[in-house]
Design an enzyme around this catalytic site. Sequence first.
Site, PDB file in Angstrom:
ATOM      1  N   ASP A  20       3.376 -33.255 -28.507  1.00 34.17           N
ATOM      2  CA  ASP A  20       2.175 -32.668 -28.757  1.00 34.17           C
ATOM      3  C   ASP A  20       2.332 -31.336 -28.475  1.00 34.17           C
ATOM      4  OD1 ASP A  20      -0.665 -31.926 -28.892  1.00 34.17           O
ATOM      5  OD2 ASP A  20      -1.410 -33.768 -27.987  1.00 34.17           O
ATOM      6  N   ASN A  43      50.285 -49.345 -23.653  1.00 31.78           N
ATOM      7  CA  ASN A  43      51.166 -50.078 -22.610  1.00 31.78           C
ATOM      8  C   ASN A  43      51.331 -51.359 -23.174  1.00 31.78           C
ATOM      9  OD1 ASN A  43      51.015 -47.872 -20.868  1.00 31.78           O
ATOM     10  ND2 ASN A  43      49.156 -48.821 -19.723  1.00 31.78           N
TER      11      ASN A  43
END
Length: 906
Positions: free
Chosen positions: A362, A701
């Site tokens: 607003d 890994n």
Amino acid sequence: MRKFKNNPTKTNKTRTETTHRNEVRSRLQFAATADIDELFDKFETKRTGLSETGVEKSRGHYGDNKVTHGRKISMPARILKSFVNPFTAILFVLVAVSAFTDIIWAETGDKNPTTVIIITTMVLVSGILRFVQETRSGNAAENLLKMIKTTISVRREETGKAEIPLEEIVVGDIVHLAAGDMIPADLRIIYAKDLFISQSALTGESVAVEKTNDVIQYNNQALTEINNLAFMGTNVVSGSAAGLVVVTGDDTIFGEMAKHINKKPVQTTFEKGVNSVSWLLIRFMLVMVPVVLFVNGFTKGDWMEAVLFALSVAVGLTPEMLPMIVTTCLARGAVAMSREKAIIKNLNSIQNLGSMNILCTDKTGTLTQDRVALMYHLNIHGDDDHRVLRHAFLNSYYQTGLKNLMDIAIIERSYIEQNNAVELRGLSDRFIKVDEIPFDFERRRMSVVVSNGKTQMITKGAVEEMLSVCSFAEYEGKVLPLTDDIREYILEKVDKLNEDGMRVIAVAQKNNPSPVGAFSTADESDMVLMGYLAFFDPPKESAVKAVKSLKEHGVNVKILTGDNDKVARSVCRQVGISAERILLGSDLEKKTNAELSREVETVSVFAKLSPQQKSLVITILQKNDHSVGYMGDGINDAAAMKTSDVGISVDTAVDIAKESADVILMEKDLMVLEKGIVAGRKTYVNMIKYIKMTASSNFGNMFSVLAACAFLPFIPMMPIHLILLNLIYDLSCTAIPWDNVDEEFIAVPRKWESSSIGKFMAWIGPTSSVFDITTYLLMYFIICPAMCGGLLFHQITDPAMQMNYIAVFHAGWFVESMWSQTLVIHMIRTPKIPFIQSRASISVTLLTFTGIAALTVIPFTGISASIGLAALPPVYFVWLVLTIFLYMALVTVFKKIFIRRYGELL
């Protein structure tokens, strides 16, 4: 036959709770059926409210007005939670196995507790770190929520009518309610005027229920169906009331529900995404561990060693620090945002704030100064008229509902004008209030009925709504029927004021209204329009800068206002928001969803909207794949805030608006919000850094370990090495929540996309495997043979030399893994060249380089032999620097390819 007896302690406790609950229910039933004098006698209060002594006595007897939400986790339970997780469970297994193999079953001279001590220390460090960080994060969140204060108007004997915090309410207090208020406790209504309350929080019923102060006959109906009782957790939709507090805190219906419900909130997209990454990595781990176990078991023959190594791989691939890092990031972000005067009610809202690309708001108080001044009080012809101001004063002064800034401006202007106008003096002494019809957002007007010999209804409200209830107008000194010509004349005058940025409301009156019973909205008819009031709320100086800054950060501002289009256009033009096209609430009703879907993309200002229409605009924007925030502070904004992805309110908002919001601003200023958005994006970027680092590192890994297991005649690293490496790396990552963030990352909204993590893993993860494998080759064929007389492992027959060969190999991969795994933090955290174009924070730099230094030194210390490592030759570090340089170069190339292909790195 064995008999089972009830636990007497538990039974007595249950019986006591049941008795207490029945007493509370009887108290509410009595309140509903008693008249006001009986109520005052029962709860030892009076119309002027409780005295200070009465307040303390009531608090001592009935307790505080505080609600216990769910079951609070105890300190021992939190400590246990910090230590009981997949990571520590595997470590405990390793401790147990090491205790048997290295101490209990070992020969007297070969007993070595080093591994047990190191792993136990790691368990303590990991658990304590997690406990401390999560406790600090939880405390930070609680402290931030305490900054949000919700108050209620209470009448007490010594202070009269005053605002006090909700938790200070006691049984016997008299509270005053208006539209937008949250009901602070379970109440008996003792006065009500057109009172409608939403009980959806308790009953799920969306339709507001009318409440009265009538005494009822109790017929075993549900308490929530009793019309003169109001309950904690519900809120006033419209009207005004006064109530006597009957039940507080955990004894209320809401408190009873909250105490027994430990329901987890619905997961956000972000939480689901983090969980999906965690489970993806866990699934990788569950696949990898059996593979590693069987490959090592069958190729190396030592199944005990294979089991320990497989468990250690499980530790390395388990994202055990992910929840802690994410929680720390969110808490750190919330604290950072609080310094910018933005309070986060729900930590996960930070991500939603960072992803927001449209802010709906607003205009009042956001773009304007929220300091409304009454500029003109005019008759229908646009001339100053003190009669209009006098009637407006009586309306504003005597209304007891939601006093807004216009009411305050009217009262202040009337007091100022008293010196110039005798008729404005002593109005409050000359008139008495008869009744009122409170404001609501459907009628957009409110009325009071006053008397000073004659009875008069005075109504003020939005011009169009006022014209709809007026049949006459004071035109050229006469009361004439409100013809179409006069109506058009009035609207032209109002339009001119609107075009100058004025907000205009109309004032009307009716003499000697004759209601049947109490006055109601039906009496707002056949009124006489007197004139208008013109208010000016100037734009904030910061509004232009804020709108521009938000746009630079990828957030478009759209205005959703209940005001008319001309005022909205005037303000928007002054602050740099395009207002060439404005959609009105009436326009929305005429358009299909498909048409609205196109319109909302190009229109920035929507005027004369109802609360439901505000929600509709937000919903359409969300369907268009926008992340939408809504900022508001009124009862008419609550629905829009709940619909939006992130609801934003201010500390001065009505209770229901604050309750609906995810973020509370301590200042009603878009600049504060802009700073909050930046802080939210920084938090999100740091979280996604760690998630992508962890995911890609673990993925890489996986390939490295599989290659080593398949081709090496011994395991590539001992379990203690993997665990130590994992712990030091995780400790290095704990500083990521405090890392610096490149400006480019916070320039655009950041939206969670799980698919980007999978792509990132696939592209960046394998780059580390390339150099892990080159390190295997370097150690196996060059470094280790150089330390062992030029012999390869399979050529060595001396067991001691074989052990030294393996120890050197382990040390080489151990050090290289730490360097590559830790330096990649600096590579992945930015698309730029690390250390040159983008630098990590001091804490990240210190922790990562301390971790590298600590693990590089270990092979040269006294404990190296006890954990299976050996000192490395100087030439190794020449090869290491070359390997790391090539690794960083390869990651840089893949980063650029990834960015070119997918548009962004993080």
